[in-house]
Design a protein around this motif. Structure first.
Motif, PDB file in Angstrom:
ATOM      1  N   TYR A   1       2.147  -0.500  -1.628  1.00 60.45           N
ATOM      2  CA  TYR A   1       2.865  -1.762  -1.500  1.00 60.45           C
ATOM      3  C   TYR A   1       3.821  -1.931  -2.696  1.00 60.45           C
ATOM      4  O   TYR A   1       3.749  -1.190  -3.683  1.00 60.45           O
ATOM      5  N   GLN A   2       4.660  -2.927  -2.604  1.00 63.52           N
ATOM      6  CA  GLN A   2       5.577  -3.221  -3.699  1.00 63.52           C
ATOM      7  C   GLN A   2       5.283  -4.616  -4.261  1.00 63.52           C
ATOM      8  O   GLN A   2       6.173  -5.421  -4.467  1.00 63.52           O
ATOM      9  N   ASP A   3       3.997  -4.865  -4.499  1.00 61.38           N
ATOM     10  CA  ASP A   3       3.573  -6.136  -5.070  1.00 61.38           C
ATOM     11  C   ASP A   3       3.182  -5.938  -6.532  1.00 61.38           C
ATOM     12  O   ASP A   3       3.388  -4.860  -7.110  1.00 61.38           O
ATOM     13  N   GLY A   4       2.617  -6.959  -7.136  1.00 66.13           N
ATOM     14  CA  GLY A   4       2.271  -6.881  -8.553  1.00 66.13           C
ATOM     15  C   GLY A   4       1.244  -5.817  -8.866  1.00 66.13           C
ATOM     16  O   GLY A   4       1.340  -5.111  -9.878  1.00 66.13           O
ATOM     17  N   LEU A   5       0.230  -5.676  -7.993  1.00 70.98           N
ATOM     18  CA  LEU A   5      -0.817  -4.684  -8.216  1.00 70.98           C
ATOM     19  C   LEU A   5      -0.238  -3.274  -8.190  1.00 70.98           C
ATOM     20  O   LEU A   5      -0.517  -2.439  -9.071  1.00 70.98           O
ATOM     21  N   ALA A   6       0.591  -3.001  -7.169  1.00 68.27           N
ATOM     22  CA  ALA A   6       1.206  -1.681  -7.064  1.00 68.27           C
ATOM     23  C   ALA A   6       2.230  -1.461  -8.179  1.00 68.27           C
ATOM     24  O   ALA A   6       2.384  -0.335  -8.663  1.00 68.27           O
ATOM     25  N   GLY A   7       2.900  -2.520  -8.583  1.00 68.15           N
ATOM     26  CA  GLY A   7       3.862  -2.400  -9.667  1.00 68.15           C
ATOM     27  C   GLY A   7       3.194  -1.998 -10.973  1.00 68.15           C
ATOM     28  O   GLY A   7       3.736  -1.179 -11.732  1.00 68.15           O
ATOM     29  N   ARG A   8       2.025  -2.559 -11.240  1.00 66.69           N
ATOM     30  CA  ARG A   8       1.297  -2.192 -12.456  1.00 66.69           C
ATOM     31  C   ARG A   8       0.880  -0.727 -12.401  1.00 66.69           C
ATOM     32  O   ARG A   8       0.978   0.007 -13.398  1.00 66.69           O
ATOM     33  N   PHE A   9       0.414  -0.285 -11.219  1.00 68.18           N
ATOM     34  CA  PHE A   9       0.041   1.122 -11.062  1.00 68.18           C
ATOM     35  C   PHE A   9       1.234   2.035 -11.325  1.00 68.18           C
ATOM     36  O   PHE A   9       1.126   3.025 -12.067  1.00 68.18           O
ATOM     37  N   ALA A  10       2.379   1.727 -10.717  1.00 64.85           N
ATOM     38  CA  ALA A  10       3.565   2.569 -10.898  1.00 64.85           C
ATOM     39  C   ALA A  10       3.986   2.606 -12.361  1.00 64.85           C
ATOM     40  O   ALA A  10       4.395   3.650 -12.884  1.00 64.85           O
ATOM     41  N   HIS A  11       3.878   1.457 -13.042  1.00 63.69           N
ATOM     42  CA  HIS A  11       4.238   1.394 -14.460  1.00 63.69           C
ATOM     43  C   HIS A  11       3.309   2.255 -15.306  1.00 63.69           C
ATOM     44  O   HIS A  11       3.768   3.011 -16.182  1.00 63.69           O
ATOM     45  N   GLU A  12       2.000   2.158 -15.055  1.00 73.59           N
ATOM     46  CA  GLU A  12       1.039   2.945 -15.821  1.00 73.59           C
ATOM     47  C   GLU A  12       1.208   4.435 -15.531  1.00 73.59           C
ATOM     48  O   GLU A  12       1.102   5.276 -16.437  1.00 73.59           O
ATOM     49  N   PHE A  13       1.463   4.776 -14.274  1.00 78.97           N
ATOM     50  CA  PHE A  13       1.652   6.177 -13.901  1.00 78.97           C
ATOM     51  C   PHE A  13       2.883   6.744 -14.603  1.00 78.97           C
ATOM     52  O   PHE A  13       2.837   7.839 -15.180  1.00 78.97           O
TER      53      PHE A  13
END
Length: 591
Positions: free
Chosen positions: A460-472
């Motif tokens: 998804y492109q929500d806050g949870l997925a955004g945090r994952f993409a940032h950490e990755f």
């Protein structure tokens, strides 16, 4: 063929102290790759006795380990450690070597079955096969051969207790004493037995970019769990093996290897060979540990439906491939309803796989297309060795309004796009999954502009997925893509939630039962395995409730980036007519 990342393959001289010290002169990258082996090396050096044993080196291969204590004037024990990777001796499988070790330890078939958590008749079959391969008539002769030829393995399934005092039994017992002895005043507390997650990832080749993203995401999740204390003090350990996803023997070998290592869970992505999931999952079914996979397969779901007792530990974390066909028809309906796309013909072309187990456009999709007034033609292609001439000829002759290309293989899709764009066809192109692979947009360039594509499980492109993409991105300086990495990140956290909710995380039956009841919201939506077949649901195909399902995400490449255009409420934008797709004059759809 599956192989272990960082498998040792050379000899060196190491200084051995305890399991927290770095070994001097160790092969680069190996200590971090397999810390469990180092525990046995330390114990052998500290005991001051030579040791020789086999360690798993991947399906069909073993690592012969030799530990020879040497004199040292210093306070620390020193040993020369040699490792040699080679094919398994006598053609024995890792499971047969485990059985042989337990036979050499004096155990009966019933006792061995209890340790391996399998049926007694399965053990009897293993014993018959190893006697044949060793060319010996009796268990006693097999045990003698195992000791003389150094065919005993570590770790010993079930530990050293109850076994005869063979060499590996003494070393296993020494390791057990080192890890369970009461702490002296001041030293670090005794650590709980780690929880091991074994992942099977694509071997080098056309799917390696996707596999690397999946493995990195799993490791990121493991690090996050451990940073918060693990699972009630149990550290998570990630063990990765590679396999050819188009070869069932390789896939089964990868899982067999992980099971032989005694992992607490197996994770697996999609597969391109699907005609014998019973064989692929057989050793894991005997082992009992949870298996989480994203094969997107009706065959895998049907296996659990038909044999729920034997394969009750197998969970498909996404919907089957059949959802793609109905999703294609629904997407075209939505594009038309928005007024953004007016097809010049009521004709569709579906390019599906020659493998019936990979079929996406099923009878249900044909019925949906007919209700919407579409005429559908299906061409079948081997996506591992595609020949596009016939497909392009059909496009030229039939002039379809839209073409669905149902390949999971990114290079295959890129090859089609290059050839298709050169034809000047006005057809809308709709793909599945392949554009989700990390780096797709960079490799496709302008070929991808306007491309529509879907995935039944995507990030998804929500806050949870955004945090994952940032950490990755922070950890690996790369993009995780739009599906595979997020799935494997979610798998680790999903398993962690189940482990945290049971009294003993090594109780596989309790963990499997917990997985059947919990709902977990990850970066790719909600996971719930309460439906028949233990396969996750997709929204809106299987349920109107997105809180227990993953959205069937439809994307379009717009201005060089992926934009989710359906379903609501996950859409980031609206569909645009592709550059080469005609909106057509009013009434053109009647042609």
């Amino acid at each position: 063929m599956a192989r272990v990342f960082g498998a040792p393959a050379d000899a060196t001289r190491w200084a051995c102290v305890d399991d927290r010290d770095v070994l001097s002169s160790a092969p680069r990258g190996w200590p971090d790759a397999d810390p469990a082996l180092l525990t046995y090396v330390h114990a052998a050096a500290a005991a001051g006795e030579p040791a020789a044993f086999l360690w798993s080196g991947g399906p069909g291969r073993v690592v012969a380990v030799g530990v020879t204590p040497v004199w040292s004037a210093g306070p620390r024990p020193v040993a020369e450690v040699t490792t040699e990777a080679a094919p398994a001796p006598y053609g024995l499988t890792w499971r047969e070597l485990q059985v042989l070790t337990l036979v050499a330890g004096g155990l009966t078939n019933t006792e061995i079955a209890a340790r391996l958590r399998t049926a007694r008749r399965t053990v009897a079959t293993h014993v018959e096969r190893l006697l044949t391969k060793l060319e010996v008539p009796t268990r006693t002769a097999a045990a003698s051969t195992a000791v003389d030829a150094r065919l005993l393995v570590l770790p010993i399934p079930g530990g050293a207790g109850g076994l005869a005092a063979i060499g590996v039994q003494r070393l296993e017992a020494a390791v057990s004493r080192r890890t369970t002895a009461p702490a002296r005043p001041g030293p670090r507390p005794v650590r709980k037995h780690p929880i091991v997650i074994g992942g099977v990832y694509p071997a080098e080749g056309r799917l390696s970019a996707d596999g690397q993203g999946r493995r990195r995401a799993a490791e990121l999740a493991v690090g996050e769990v451990n940073a918060h204390g693990g699972v009630d003090g149990h550290e998570l350990v990630h063990v990765a093996v590679e396999a050819d996803l188009a070869d069932l023997t390789s896939l089964a070998g990868g899982i067999d290897d992980l099971v032989g290592r005694g992992v607490d869970a197996v994770t697996l992505g999609y597969t391109l060979a699907r005609h014998d999931f019973a064989g692929v999952f057989a050793s894991a079914a005997d082992h009992g540990c949870p298996v989480l996979h994203s094969a997107t397969s009706q065959s895998a779901q049907s296996l659990v439906l038909e044999e729920p007792v034997r394969f009750g530990n197998v969970f498909q974390v996404c919907a089957p491939e059949s959802r793609y066909g109905v999703g294609f028809v629904r997407a075209l309906r939505d594009f038309e309803a928005s007024g953004s796309w007016r097809p010049h013909r009521r004709e569709l072309l579906v390019v599906d796989s020659t493998d019936p187990h990979l079929t996406t456009f099923t009878a249900q999709a044909h019925e949906a297309a007919e209700r919407a007034g579409w005429r559908v033609e299906v061409e079948r292609v081997d996506f591992l060795r595609p020949g596009w001439r016939q497909v392009l000829d059909v496009i030229g002759q039939r002039d379809p309004a839209a073409v669905m290309v149902a390949t999971w293989v990114e290079p295959s899709l890129l090859d089609f796009l290059r050839r298709f764009r050169a034809t000047g066809s006005q057809a809308l192109v709709y793909a599945i999954y392949a554009p989700s692979v990390p780096g797709f947009l960079e490799r496709a360039g302008a070929l991808a502009e306007g491309l529509s594509w879907a995935t039944v499980i995507g990030t998804y492109q929500d806050g949870l997925a955004g945090r994952f993409a940032h950490e990755f991105a922070g950890a690996h300086h790369s993009d995780p893509g739009r599906s595979g990495a997020g799935i494997h990140y979610d798998m680790v956290h999903l398993l962690t939630q189940a482990w945290r909710q049971v009294a003993n995380p090594h109780d596989t039956a309790a963990v499997n039962q917990q997985l059947r009841t919990l709902v977990y919201r990850g970066v790719s939506g909600a996971y719930w395995f309460g439906s028949p077949g233990q396969s996750a649901l997709t929204y809106p195909d299987d349920t109107a409730d997105p809180s227990i399902a993953q959205a069937h995400l439809v994307h379009q490449v717009q201005d060089g980036r992926h934009v989710i255009v359906a379903p609501s409420p996950y859409a980031q934008g609206t569909f645009r007519p592709p550059p080469l797709s005609s909106t057509g004059p009013p009434g053109a759809a009647a042609r």
